[in-house]
Structure formats: C-alpha cells, structure tokens
Design an enzyme around this catalytic site. Structure first.
Site, PDB file in Angstrom:
ATOM      1  N   VAL A   1       0.857  -1.181   0.000  1.00  0.00           N
ATOM      2  CA  VAL A   1       0.000   0.000   0.000  1.00  0.00           C
ATOM      3  C   VAL A   1       0.896   1.234   0.000  1.00  0.00           C
ATOM      4  O   VAL A   1       1.893   1.282   0.729  1.00  0.00           O
ATOM      5  CB  VAL A   1      -0.916  -0.009   1.254  1.00  0.00           C
ATOM      6  CG1 VAL A   1      -1.799   1.223   1.292  1.00  0.00           C
ATOM      7  CG2 VAL A   1      -1.752  -1.288   1.304  1.00  0.00           C
TER       8      VAL A   1
ATOM      9  N   ASP B   1      -0.520  -3.800  18.661  1.00  0.00           N
ATOM     10  CA  ASP B   1       0.483  -2.726  18.607  1.00  0.00           C
ATOM     11  C   ASP B   1      -0.149  -1.457  18.025  1.00  0.00           C
ATOM     12  O   ASP B   1       0.271  -0.942  16.986  1.00  0.00           O
ATOM     13  CB  ASP B   1       1.678  -3.194  17.778  1.00  0.00           C
ATOM     14  CG  ASP B   1       2.954  -2.415  18.094  1.00  0.00           C
ATOM     15  OD1 ASP B   1       2.870  -1.402  18.802  1.00  0.00           O
ATOM     16  OD2 ASP B   1       4.022  -2.829  17.612  1.00  0.00           O
TER      17      ASP B   1
ATOM     18  N   ASN C   1       2.460   2.469  13.369  1.00  0.00           N
ATOM     19  CA  ASN C   1       2.128   1.230  12.675  1.00  0.00           C
ATOM     20  C   ASN C   1       0.984   1.414  11.692  1.00  0.00           C
ATOM     21  O   ASN C   1       0.242   0.471  11.404  1.00  0.00           O
ATOM     22  CB  ASN C   1       1.775   0.125  13.680  1.00  0.00           C
ATOM     23  CG  ASN C   1       3.021  -0.528  14.247  1.00  0.00           C
ATOM     24  OD1 ASN C   1       4.015  -0.685  13.545  1.00  0.00           O
ATOM     25  ND2 ASN C   1       2.961  -0.907  15.513  1.00  0.00           N
TER      26      ASN C   1
ATOM     27  N   GLU D   1       1.287  -8.539  14.962  1.00  0.00           N
ATOM     28  CA  GLU D   1       1.911  -9.645  15.693  1.00  0.00           C
ATOM     29  C   GLU D   1       1.504  -9.711  17.155  1.00  0.00           C
ATOM     30  O   GLU D   1       1.740 -10.717  17.814  1.00  0.00           O
ATOM     31  CB  GLU D   1       3.442  -9.642  15.514  1.00  0.00           C
ATOM     32  CG  GLU D   1       4.149  -8.452  16.056  1.00  0.00           C
ATOM     33  CD  GLU D   1       5.607  -8.367  15.583  1.00  0.00           C
ATOM     34  OE1 GLU D   1       6.028  -9.163  14.728  1.00  0.00           O
ATOM     35  OE2 GLU D   1       6.317  -7.502  16.077  1.00  0.00           O
TER      36      GLU D   1
HETATM   37  N1  LIG Z   1       1.583  -3.810   3.203  1.00  0.00           N
HETATM   38  C1  LIG Z   1       2.510  -2.850   3.255  1.00  0.00           C
HETATM   39  N2  LIG Z   1       2.588  -1.933   2.269  1.00  0.00           N
HETATM   40  C2  LIG Z   1       3.534  -0.982   2.291  1.00  0.00           C
HETATM   41  N3  LIG Z   1       4.467  -0.858   3.253  1.00  0.00           N
HETATM   42  C3  LIG Z   1       4.445  -1.746   4.270  1.00  0.00           C
HETATM   43  C4  LIG Z   1       3.471  -2.795   4.330  1.00  0.00           C
HETATM   44  N4  LIG Z   1       3.733  -3.531   5.432  1.00  0.00           N
HETATM   45  C5  LIG Z   1       4.792  -2.971   6.034  1.00  0.00           C
HETATM   46  N5  LIG Z   1       5.233  -1.903   5.349  1.00  0.00           N
HETATM   47  C6  LIG Z   1       6.402  -1.055   5.693  1.00  0.00           C
HETATM   48  O1  LIG Z   1       7.242  -1.762   6.581  1.00  0.00           O
HETATM   49  C7  LIG Z   1       7.344  -1.066   7.833  1.00  0.00           C
HETATM   50  C8  LIG Z   1       7.345  -2.072   8.998  1.00  0.00           C
HETATM   51  O2  LIG Z   1       6.140  -2.792   8.998  1.00  0.00           O
HETATM   52  P1  LIG Z   1       5.510  -3.387  10.335  1.00  0.00           P
HETATM   53  O3  LIG Z   1       5.267  -2.303  11.301  1.00  0.00           O
HETATM   54  O4  LIG Z   1       4.354  -4.220   9.950  1.00  0.00           O
HETATM   55  O5  LIG Z   1       6.623  -4.400  10.852  1.00  0.00           O
HETATM   56  P2  LIG Z   1       7.772  -4.264  11.954  1.00  0.00           P
HETATM   57  O6  LIG Z   1       8.336  -2.941  11.899  1.00  0.00           O
HETATM   58  O7  LIG Z   1       8.617  -5.461  11.760  1.00  0.00           O
HETATM   59  O8  LIG Z   1       7.070  -4.412  13.303  1.00  0.00           O
HETATM   60  P3  LIG Z   1       7.470  -3.738  14.707  1.00  0.00           P
HETATM   61  O9  LIG Z   1       6.964  -2.328  14.629  1.00  0.00           O
HETATM   62  O10 LIG Z   1       6.744  -4.565  15.699  1.00  0.00           O
HETATM   63  O11 LIG Z   1       8.916  -3.824  14.852  1.00  0.00           O
HETATM   64  C9  LIG Z   1       6.164  -0.118   7.866  1.00  0.00           C
HETATM   65  O12 LIG Z   1       6.433   1.025   8.639  1.00  0.00           O
HETATM   66  C10 LIG Z   1       5.972   0.226   6.398  1.00  0.00           C
HETATM   67  O13 LIG Z   1       6.847   1.266   6.028  1.00  0.00           O
HETATM   68 MG   LIG Z   2       5.869  -1.874  13.210  1.00  0.00          MG
END
Ligand SMILES: Nc1ncnc2c1ncn2[C@@H]1O[C@H](COP(=O)(O)OP(=O)(O)OP(=O)(O)O)[C@@H](O)[C@H]1O
Ligand SMILES: [Mg+2]
Length: 390
Positions: free
Chosen positions: A134, A248, A253, A268
């Site tokens: 997205v 979260d 997020n 998660e």
């Molecule tokens: N479906 C998506 N489309 C576009 N960008 C995404 C999508 N999923 C994740 N992202 C990008 O990846 C980044 C991290 O995603 P997410 O917060 O789901 O995982 P994380 O950072 O591993 O989790 P945490 O915050 O618990 O460490 C988001 O801030 C976004 O920039």
């Molecule tokens: Mg995250």
C-alpha cells in the site's frame, strides 16, 4: 567473519538477503498461482525507519495472466528465526495472516489484503506471507516523530488532529467487528488459566516475561507492575467488552495518505480483550515519544493523543464509554519493558552492547513507566475492583 561460526548459521542469516531468497520464493509462488503464471519475484530490504525487526521485505512480482505479463507490488512478512534472539517466545505468523484476512473481510478498516501464506517454513526456513503493498507514509519511530523534522511534526494542528481522529475511527472500526470472542477465538490463549480473555492475555504476558528473565535478570519495574496490575484488576474486564485488539495500536504502525489511514499494519500482538487494551496502548505509545522528546528538552507534541481527547472521540464514534485507562497504560508499559528486554538480549548476543546489571536501564520508557507506577501505588487500589479477574 570468523571461521568457527557454523556454515548453516551464516547461510541462514544471509539467506535473509533478498537476492538469495528470490529463486525459492518464485518457485513456491508458482505452486500458488494457476499453471503457466511463471511468477518472477524480486525482493528488496524493508524500511528501517520503523520497527525493530527487519522481517518485512518488499517483493515486486511479475506473472502471466490471460496471456499477458502483469506486475504487482507486495510486502512479505516473515517469522523471525530463533538464531536472531526473537522478541516473542512463540510466533504465530498464521494467526497474523488469519486476523488480517478476517479484518479485510469483516470491516471497512483499511488493511493490506493478505495473499499467499507459506506456513511450514520449508521454503525459506521460516513461515512467511505475501500482502499487497500500500502507498502511504508512516510517522517515524527513528528519530521519534516528536523530535521534529518529519511530515507529521511539520503538519498543521488541524492535520494532526485529523490523523488522530481517523486513527481512532480505524481502531473503533476494528472493535465494532461483531462476535469478536468467537470470530477471533484463535487469538485467545486458551492454554492459560483464567476466567476472561484479559486474564489469559495477562498470564501469557507474565509467562513471556519469565522467559525473557531467563536470558537477563528480573526487572524491578516489571515485578512492581505485575503486582499492581494483579491486585487492581480493571472494571473494564466484563463479558460485554471483548473486542478484537489490534495489539500494537500506535500511529507508527499505520500507513497514511492525506492524514487518514490507508493501511493498519503490524498484527503480531493481536488478541482479544477489552477495548481499553488498544486505547491505553495508543495513548501510552505517544506518551513514550513525548517524554523522550522532553528528556532532550524538545517541545514534542503535547497536544497529540491526549487521553481525554481519545476517550471523547472514541465515545462519539461508538457510543461506548471508555473505562479508566491507567491499568491499561501500565500494562502497556510492562509489555514495552519485555520487548526492550528481548531487544537488549539480542543486542548483547550480537555484541552491540554489554548486558547491564540493572535490566531497567534497557527501558527507553523507564521514567514514564516508573512515574505511572509511583502514581498508581500512591493512589492505592480504591479506584478499581477485583471482581472479575482476581
Ligand atoms: N503492506 C505494506 N505496504 C507498504 N508498506 C508496508 C506494508 N507492510 C509494512 N510496510 C512497511 O514496513 C514497515 C514495517 O512494517 P511493520 O510495522 O508491519 O513491521 P515491523 O516494523 O517489523 O514491526 P514492529 O513495529 O513490531 O517492529 C512499515 O512502517 C511500512 O513502512
Ligand atoms: Mg511496526
């Protein structure tokens, strides 16, 4: 790199490098798509500006459909490997996938549509799933959005308020999915003993903390929090107040476009329980960033996500009265603490830091968490009752 590191370990860590994984993923995707699709996957690293884990990978896919070559952008979410000193004691990627699918189907809340799940770990050594990519922007975690010099900080108060209210509307939309207790029963930890989903949530958190203690030491702050939370069980824990909890629930997020959510990310920690779980987390997460800014004598964004505003907006949108958030803020502080214990243990494991004598020094939110606890302990237990959870 030292030669006494086992080769399969090196392979496993470097197999997370996008290039080496793409062939395996392309072959697997061919089994998920109609014959003749001949998918080709190009992977690249995830965003570093948000999130501690690097398990989010971008995937550009081309495939053949109706005789023409098509292209699409996806994001691959992968379970962390045990070698990486994971944050969570157990990790159910399939639950994230199922929660996303259900939210996508049962609500108007924007989430990235999940596509293909590889639940076995056979393809890449850990389960993963594809979701649609997205377009949007996220208020940054690093440096925290309260420090300035980012789009959210630089926006007008009205724009920030629009983002806040639309985020609360998204959370309200999640909470309005009917029959959450049955629909999302798989998120309820039935292995734990306890009369309510919140009790089981709490017992699962307690077990997760004890697991984190094994690698470090006890945290004085978390031990205090457990005692207080246990003895001051919230009135909000009643049968008609069980909703899907995103987990979260913070603005870091969410992907935004024009100050409105276009994708609610990071499932998660999804669960079920009182609506106050997400609302307390939302308020607390901003307070963490606000106190951090104030530590550096920066003004931060004191008008953003104030508890009374969140409560009022949510009540306007849903008609539901929000209970006292104090218990839920302290519970959020506890969970943040366990996350910092695990990220600290990971940094020590990879030689980035020395393990401290006092676990609490790993907590970036320690002043806020301690302040909330001091205040709660001083006020005693008069404001809550023990009916349901005790
Ligand atoms: N479906 C998506 N489309 C576009 N960008 C995404 C999508 N999923 C994740 N992202 C990008 O990846 C980044 C991290 O995603 P997410 O917060 O789901 O995982 P994380 O950072 O591993 O989790 P945490 O915050 O618990 O460490 C988001 O801030 C976004 O920039
Ligand atoms: Mg995250």
């Amino acid at each position: 790199m030292s030669t006494d590191v086992p080769e399969d370990f090196i392979l496993q860590r470097s197999s997370r490098d996008a290039g080496a994984m793409a062939g395996a993923v392309s072959a697997w995707l061919a089994t998920q798509l109609p014959a003749g699709a001949e998918p080709e996957v190009v992977l690249s690293g995830g965003s570093d500006a948000n999130g501690m884990s690097s398990e989010t990978i971008l995937a550009d896919v081309t495939w053949t459909e109706d005789g023409t070559r098509r292209a699409g952008g996806f994001v691959v979410r992968m379970a962390p490997s045990a070698a990486d000193v994971p944050v969570f004691a157990s990790y159910r990627l399939d639950h994230q996938y199922d929660a996303l699918r259900l939210v996508d189907r049962l609500s108007d809340v924007p989430v990235p549509t999940p596509r293909w799940l590889e639940p076995t770990g056979d393809v890449l050594g850990a389960p993963f799933f594809f979701m649609e990519r997205v377009e949007g922007i996220v208020p940054p975690d690093v440096m925290p959005y309260t420090f300035g010099d980012n789009w959210f900080f630089d926006a007008s108060p009205e724009q920030r308020r629009r983002l806040q209210d639309r985020t609360i509307a998204a959370i309200a939309g999640l909470h309005q999915i009917p029959d959450a207790e049955e629909t999302f029963a798989f998120l309820d930890d039935r292995d734990r003993t306890g009369p309510t989903p919140l009790r089981r949530h709490f017992e699962k958190t307690r077990a997760w903390y004890e697991w984190a203690v094994e690698a470090l030491d006890r945290s004085a702050l978390i031990d205090r929090a457990l005692l207080w939370l246990d003895g001051n069980w919230p009135e909000a824990d009643v049968p008609n107040n069980v909703v899907l909890s995103w987990g979260d629930a913070r603005i870091g997020n969410v992907l935004y476009d024009d100050f409105a959510p276009v994708a609610v990310l990071d499932w998660e920690m999804a669960g079920i329980g009182p609506r106050e779980l997400d609302l307390g987390w939302l308020v607390f997460a901003h307070k963490v960033f606000q106190t951090l800014a104030e530590t550096f004598e920066l003004p931060g964004l004191p008008d953003v996500l104030r508890e009374e505003d969140v409560r009022a907006t949510y009540a306007d949108l849903t008609g539901a009265q929000v209970g006292d958030l104090r218990w839920f803020e302290i519970y959020s502080g506890l969970i943040w603490g366990v996350v910092f214990m695990r990220t600290g243990a990971r940094q020590a494991h990879f030689g980035e830091i020395e393990l401290p004598d006092d676990v609490d020094t790993l907590f970036h939110h320690a002043p806020l968490f301690r302040g909330l606890l001091d205040d709660a302990e001083q006020r005693g237990s008069g404001a809550t009752d023990r009916k349901v959870g005790a």
